[in-house]
Design an enzyme around this catalytic site. Structure first.
Site, PDB file in Angstrom:
ATOM      1  N   ASP A   1      32.649  36.889  42.942  1.00  0.00           N
ATOM      2  CA  ASP A   1      33.220  36.673  41.621  1.00  0.00           C
ATOM      3  C   ASP A   1      32.062  36.560  40.624  1.00  0.00           C
ATOM      4  OD1 ASP A   1      35.327  36.324  39.873  1.00  0.00           O
ATOM      5  OD2 ASP A   1      35.280  34.150  40.035  1.00  0.00           O
TER       6      ASP A   1
ATOM      7  N   HIS B   1      33.418  34.001  27.445  1.00  0.00           N
ATOM      8  CA  HIS B   1      33.849  33.014  28.437  1.00  0.00           C
ATOM      9  C   HIS B   1      32.692  32.095  28.835  1.00  0.00           C
ATOM     10  CE1 HIS B   1      35.694  31.179  31.924  1.00  0.00           C
ATOM     11  NE2 HIS B   1      34.760  31.656  32.695  1.00  0.00           N
TER      12      HIS B   1
ATOM     13  N   GLU C   1      42.607  32.283  35.876  1.00  0.00           N
ATOM     14  CA  GLU C   1      41.492  33.090  35.359  1.00  0.00           C
ATOM     15  C   GLU C   1      41.905  34.554  35.414  1.00  0.00           C
ATOM     16  OE1 GLU C   1      37.641  32.144  37.095  1.00  0.00           O
ATOM     17  OE2 GLU C   1      37.445  30.483  35.689  1.00  0.00           O
TER      18      GLU C   1
ATOM     19  N   GLU D   1      41.112  38.261  35.443  1.00  0.00           N
ATOM     20  CA  GLU D   1      39.928  39.043  35.803  1.00  0.00           C
ATOM     21  C   GLU D   1      40.310  40.460  36.215  1.00  0.00           C
ATOM     22  OE1 GLU D   1      37.355  37.111  38.548  1.00  0.00           O
ATOM     23  OE2 GLU D   1      37.628  35.128  37.658  1.00  0.00           O
TER      24      GLU D   1
ATOM     25  N   ASP E   1      42.010  34.359  39.504  1.00  0.00           N
ATOM     26  CA  ASP E   1      41.140  33.477  40.288  1.00  0.00           C
ATOM     27  C   ASP E   1      41.487  32.025  39.939  1.00  0.00           C
ATOM     28  OD1 ASP E   1      39.013  32.837  42.004  1.00  0.00           O
ATOM     29  OD2 ASP E   1      37.681  32.571  40.296  1.00  0.00           O
TER      30      ASP E   1
ATOM     31  N   ARG F   1      40.005  22.822  37.627  1.00  0.00           N
ATOM     32  CA  ARG F   1      38.849  22.460  36.784  1.00  0.00           C
ATOM     33  C   ARG F   1      38.314  21.072  37.070  1.00  0.00           C
ATOM     34  NH1 ARG F   1      37.365  27.441  35.544  1.00  0.00           N
ATOM     35  NH2 ARG F   1      38.936  28.556  34.325  1.00  0.00           N
TER      36      ARG F   1
ATOM     37  N   GLN G   1      36.305  21.277  40.177  1.00  0.00           N
ATOM     38  CA  GLN G   1      35.099  22.058  39.880  1.00  0.00           C
ATOM     39  C   GLN G   1      34.023  21.230  39.180  1.00  0.00           C
ATOM     40  OE1 GLN G   1      36.045  25.612  37.689  1.00  0.00           O
ATOM     41  NE2 GLN G   1      33.940  26.354  37.607  1.00  0.00           N
TER      42      GLN G   1
ATOM     43  N   LYS H   1      38.022  26.742  43.817  1.00  0.00           N
ATOM     44  CA  LYS H   1      38.455  28.141  43.784  1.00  0.00           C
ATOM     45  C   LYS H   1      39.006  28.618  45.122  1.00  0.00           C
ATOM     46  CE  LYS H   1      36.048  29.204  39.833  1.00  0.00           C
ATOM     47  NZ  LYS H   1      36.494  30.032  38.709  1.00  0.00           N
TER      48      LYS H   1
ATOM     49  N   THR I   1      43.259  33.068  45.686  1.00  0.00           N
ATOM     50  CA  THR I   1      42.943  34.051  44.652  1.00  0.00           C
ATOM     51  C   THR I   1      44.019  35.132  44.762  1.00  0.00           C
ATOM     52  OG1 THR I   1      40.584  33.626  44.947  1.00  0.00           O
ATOM     53  CG2 THR I   1      41.188  35.646  43.793  1.00  0.00           C
TER      54      THR I   1
ATOM     55  N   GLU J   1      39.725  27.467  28.207  1.00  0.00           N
ATOM     56  CA  GLU J   1      39.288  27.903  26.883  1.00  0.00           C
ATOM     57  C   GLU J   1      40.433  27.896  25.870  1.00  0.00           C
ATOM     58  OE1 GLU J   1      36.540  31.561  27.028  1.00  0.00           O
ATOM     59  OE2 GLU J   1      37.455  31.432  29.005  1.00  0.00           O
TER      60      GLU J   1
END
Lengths: 385, 385
Positions: free
Chosen positions: A105, A112, A178, A180, A212, A216, A219, A232, A236, A336
């Site tokens: 990844d 970002h 996420e 992607e 993904d 948070r 993390q 993570k 996925t 975000e």
């Protein structure tokens, strides 16, 4: 159904009740059964490439085979009267389209990376000094890559509450999306032989959307100094349909110059794919962005990933990292979009979200003009067990 | 040959010239051909478990099968007169013993983590606040795990020279060893179901030595914020022989209490494996340490790795991270042994090393008393291509 016409022809793996999995191609509202087409003659290929639980055998067969099959399918489906027999979508279960080798990844969107830096390290320069010199990335967990539609159980783990000096254990309270774009390797590379940047796309079989999922809170507590791990690794999600690279090569557009000047092995004319992308949360579109906002290209990612001699294998997956653009609505994750929860998004039913709640359903969508609808990535959040 | 008697019986995969790979067991100076023993009758098992290019089919067969095979082998080899037919080691090529699913590398030695912190972040507290609360780890690259004896080409990549603000590209100038103990998953776990700590070892098929080659200069430049990537992904060497867990269960010893008190899912009576370990560099032993210095146990690692619902598969590999003890000679990598090059080690020929030079040969060895010699991990450094 637009976006799944003869210009697209994405590959996947499906199973009808009581049958073994087979490779198929999405056409309109149905599936062309490649195993049957090869066995019965219209497709002049070894049927064993398609009587398979994954695309890997077909992907390993090489570019000449991909080209032949795509041309044969175009011929079969050409003309307004062509009506090849199709399997109805509701008669087929769609499976994970390929057996994932290594999953890498990246972190290739400038907006970002900058936003995350501002949120997690507000007192420091948001971008690390290395970011503009190489596509930063890490290895994810390949064994937990799942196909669109698979329910996602909220992960449990450790988090540190503000002001505490010891962690608590429990379900993640900051579960995120996420958005992607992923690239699937068809042609392996040799151990010890870096892939040259101008040959990188030769190894790529196709592209697909990737969610993904990210916890948070886990993390933020775990990631120093070795990077994201449990935040993570629980799941996925990827699309059920892999869009052949050939179908989107005409979506390449120029991208802004990269500064400072790159080391030789990363240098190319800057480019990106013009693919419009969306995040839908409980049927409200909460983000509209585009893959053209990516700073690092897929070719740069693959050249970097192999410059140390590491090889890639058929089935390896590498993804862009969250795709965000400069405007707030173009941000590809809730971290975000809600600025770490400070500015919740409002959904069509009037409710608000800082992060995902149990029962929420997320759908990622992508389009390359009218012709290409990338396979969606759908996932509903189930309560922690 | 000591350490490869009937108490040990490690499994591997070998190939004789012109033949297909088979599963074998190391006994003394030779290999028992399990495929032949099963086909000819003395071993009452399906020969297809052993006519295989990897241990995965046998590992997936489950603990009852492992127990039966081990008992049958013990019976075959028991007694001073038992002389089952063996394949000579010099007639067999030893292959990577298992197809690696996901590869996770932990960071479970307190002395190692503290030393690395002191070297890389001299002005900060060496241990991150999370370190004593969970086994810190990350995903490595499974596609570049290679068997002992495979030459290791010096990797190229980016590094930042002191005082520069832009990186240079070239062969790594700080290529290092990491002495680790690896655990191989036999029995998969279910997606969404954490492995309870007191059942963790039930999933483990066996152990083997691991050399997680590391380019320290690449690592220092790339690792913020997502962890090591190209610094590790070029190659990871593993032994050709997997020691069954059953053969070393009596090497478990008590370990010091873990403070502060752990979250429930990580709590157990502290233990470690008493396995003496060595690094040999060009026939000079440069480190002597022991797996008992590990702070986090394999059971804690597996419980942590799955607490978020991530599943493990047959063939998954998780490794301890560099194993260092409190004394200087007990350090498991050159970064620590030479304190980042400041205190080079002296070899038997009078030469010194800060990091690895082209042509250097590294051998990792391990022993569990007289009975168990872990399969060695050998690798010679070749010049960058």
């Amino acid at each position: 159904v637009t976006g799944f016409g003869p210009e697209h022809l994405p590959y996947g793996v499906f199973r009808r009740a009581g049958e073994e999995p087979r490779v198929g191609v999405r056409l309109g509202d149905g599936i062309l059964d490649l195993a049957e087409l090869a066995a019965d003659g219209p497709l002049d290929e070894d049927p064993l490439l398609f009587f398979q639980p994954s695309l890997n055998a077909f992907m390993a067969a090489g570019r000449e085979t991909w080209r032949r099959v795509r041309e044969a399918l175009l011929a079969l489906t050409a003309g307004p009267d062509a009506e090849p027999a199709k399997v109805a979508l509701d008669e087929a279960q769609l499976l994970l389209p390929f057996a994932v080798g290594d999953y890498v990844d990246f972190y290739s969107s400038l907006d970002h990376a900058r936003n995350v830096g501002r949120i997690f390290r507000p007192d420091a320069e948001p971008l690390q000094p290395n970011w503009r010199h190489m596509p930063i990335g890490y290895h994810g967990r390949s064994g937990t890559v799942v196909v669109s539609g698979t329910p996602i159980a909220r992960p449990c783990g450790q988090r540190l509450e503000p002001g505490d000096d010891a962690p608590v254990y429990g379900p993640s309270v900051r579960l995120d999306i996420e958005l992607e774009l992923g690239f699937v390797i068809g042609i392996p590379s040799e151990a010890g032989e870096p892939v040259a940047i101008d040959r990188a796309l030769d190894h790529v079989f196709g592209v697909l959307l990737v969610n993904d999922w990210s916890a948070r809170d886990l993390q933020a507590w775990e990631y120093r100094p070795l990077g994201p791990f449990l935040a993570k690794s629980f799941a996925t999600s990827v699309a059920a349909w892999v869009t052949p690279l050939d179908a989107i090569l005409d979506r390449r557009v120029e991208a802004p110059a990269q500064e400072p000047k790159l080391l030789q092995y990363l240098r190319e004319e800057p480019w990106a794919f013009d693919l419009a992308l969306e995040i839908e949360l409980n049927e409200t579109t909460i983000a509209r962005t585009n893959a053209r906002h990516l700073y690092w290209s897929a070719a740069q990612q693959l050249a970097h990933m192999t410059v140390n001699g590491a090889s890639v294998r058929t089935g390896d997956l590498f993804a862009s990292g969250t795709i965000s653009g400069p405007r707030p609505v173009q941000r590809g994750c809730l971290l975000e979009l809600t600025w770490n929860g400070a500015e919740p998004v409002t959904l069509a039913d009037g409710s608000t979200r800082s992060f995902l709640e149990d029962g929420d359903e997320v759908v990622l969508r992508g389009r390359g003009g009218d012709a290409i609808a990338l396979g969606e990535v759908r996932g509903r959040i189930e309560p922690a067990r």
